[in-house]
Design a protein around this motif. Structure first.
Motif, PDB file in Angstrom:
ATOM      1  N   THR A 216      -4.238   4.841  -6.570  1.00 13.86           N
ATOM      2  CA  THR A 216      -4.613   5.614  -5.390  1.00 13.86           C
ATOM      3  C   THR A 216      -5.825   6.478  -5.691  1.00 13.86           C
ATOM      4  O   THR A 216      -5.847   7.213  -6.671  1.00 13.86           O
ATOM      5  CB  THR A 216      -3.448   6.518  -4.944  1.00 13.86           C
ATOM      6  OG1 THR A 216      -2.298   5.702  -4.695  1.00 13.86           O
ATOM      7  CG2 THR A 216      -3.806   7.283  -3.685  1.00 13.86           C
TER       8      THR A 216
ATOM      9  N   LEU B  27       1.065   4.230  -2.895  1.00 16.97           N
ATOM     10  CA  LEU B  27       0.872   5.637  -2.552  1.00 16.97           C
ATOM     11  C   LEU B  27       2.050   6.488  -3.006  1.00 16.97           C
ATOM     12  O   LEU B  27       1.877   7.575  -3.567  1.00 16.97           O
ATOM     13  CB  LEU B  27       0.673   5.785  -1.044  1.00 16.97           C
ATOM     14  CG  LEU B  27      -0.685   5.344  -0.478  1.00 16.97           C
ATOM     15  CD1 LEU B  27      -0.632   5.292   1.040  1.00 16.97           C
ATOM     16  CD2 LEU B  27      -1.789   6.274  -0.939  1.00 16.97           C
TER      17      LEU B  27
ATOM     18  N   ILE C  52      -6.476   2.546  -1.627  1.00 16.98           N
ATOM     19  CA  ILE C  52      -6.002   1.889  -2.841  1.00 16.98           C
ATOM     20  C   ILE C  52      -7.174   1.168  -3.500  1.00 16.98           C
ATOM     21  O   ILE C  52      -7.846   0.356  -2.866  1.00 16.98           O
ATOM     22  CB  ILE C  52      -4.874   0.882  -2.540  1.00 16.98           C
ATOM     23  CG1 ILE C  52      -3.765   1.557  -1.738  1.00 16.98           C
ATOM     24  CG2 ILE C  52      -4.328   0.308  -3.841  1.00 16.98           C
ATOM     25  CD1 ILE C  52      -3.142   2.753  -2.403  1.00 16.98           C
TER      26      ILE C  52
ATOM     27  N   ARG D 269       0.832  -1.200   0.000  1.00 13.73           N
ATOM     28  CA  ARG D 269       0.000   0.000   0.000  1.00 13.73           C
ATOM     29  C   ARG D 269       0.868   1.253   0.000  1.00 13.73           C
ATOM     30  O   ARG D 269       0.617   2.189  -0.758  1.00 13.73           O
ATOM     31  CB  ARG D 269      -0.920  -0.016   1.224  1.00 13.73           C
ATOM     32  CG  ARG D 269      -1.894   1.142   1.263  1.00 13.73           C
ATOM     33  CD  ARG D 269      -2.818   1.027   2.482  1.00 13.73           C
ATOM     34  NE  ARG D 269      -3.845   2.065   2.450  1.00 13.73           N
ATOM     35  CZ  ARG D 269      -3.681   3.302   2.879  1.00 13.73           C
ATOM     36  NH1 ARG D 269      -2.501   3.662   3.378  1.00 13.73           N
ATOM     37  NH2 ARG D 269      -4.665   4.182   2.807  1.00 13.73           N
TER      38      ARG D 269
END
Length: 228
Positions: free
Chosen positions: A153, A106, A135, A102
């Motif tokens: 994102t 990002l 996400i 994640r």
């Protein structure tokens, strides 16, 4: 096609949870962890089984994604991989989303919503609500005709507004041929910066488009009056 029963204790807990969601809840249905624990009293960490399904393409929204849900409610938006079939299920799927993955997505996406450009903690226009980034999984159509699911994102608002958004990569690339040299150079500069600052006219146009019909009429009249 008949699917196995979620009550078959010979199946693994993740498969049973998937079958319970498919047969008892159904796409669009709402459930709680209390419901799950009632039907699976002997399965520890039942919430982890739900997270495992998310890594296999199951979209299960919480109140973070859908403001109509209570804090303990979950909505089965769409089912993913049929984990109960032979050869599927146990073992983490390649590309599964964990904390490290994640953070990687990002950072790669510049830490802002790729749909509207808002950054985490930034207030939405004319609102005291601040943005939260998450996400999302986006279906991408490639130039060779194939499709794949990629991570992107998005803020909570954009995810709620376009839960089944797709990216037409092939069509977008083909559209480059319709641009002139100057337009391509302008676009290249925006792509290089990965961000575009909108001018006052474009900001007013965007605001106008979001107005109700009566307000749009008032705006048109005010604009026409200034053209005289």
């Amino acid at each position: 096609m008949t699917i196995p029963s979620w009550e078959d204790e010979n199946l693994g807990s993740m498969k049973r949870v998937a079958l319970w969601l498919a047969g008892t809840v159904g796409e669009g249905g709402i459930f709680t962890y209390t419901d799950l624990r009632k039907d699976f009293p002997a399965v520890a960490q039942i919430d982890r089984r739900v997270r495992d399904l998310r890594d296999r393409g199951w979209r299960i929204d919480t109140s973070r994604h859908d403001s109509t849900l209570g804090s303990d409610e979950r909505r089965l938006v769409s089912m993913g991989e049929a984990v109960w079939e032979n050869g599927k299920g146990p073992g983490k799927r390649a590309g599964g989303l964990n904390g490290a993955r994640r953070r990687e997505v990002l950072m790669r996406d510049g830490n802002f919503c790729r749909s509207c450009g808002i950054t985490p903690g930034e207030e939405y226009a004319e609102s005291y609500e601040t943005a939260q980034l998450d996400i999302a999984r986006r279906t991408v159509k490639h130039a060779d005709g194939s499709e794949s699911v990629m991570l992107i994102t998005e803020c909570r608002r954009c995810r709620m507004g376009a839960p089944r958004a797709e990216t037409d990569e092939a069509g977008t690339i083909a559209a480059l041929d319709s641009l002139g040299d100057m337009e391509r150079k302008m676009l290249a500069s925006w792509v290089q910066e990965d961000r575009r600052a909108f001018g006052r006219v474009e900001l007013l146009w965007a605001a106008y488009r979001t107005m109700p019909a009566e307000s749009r009429q008032n705006f048109r009249e005010a604009l026409n009056a200034r053209l005289l």
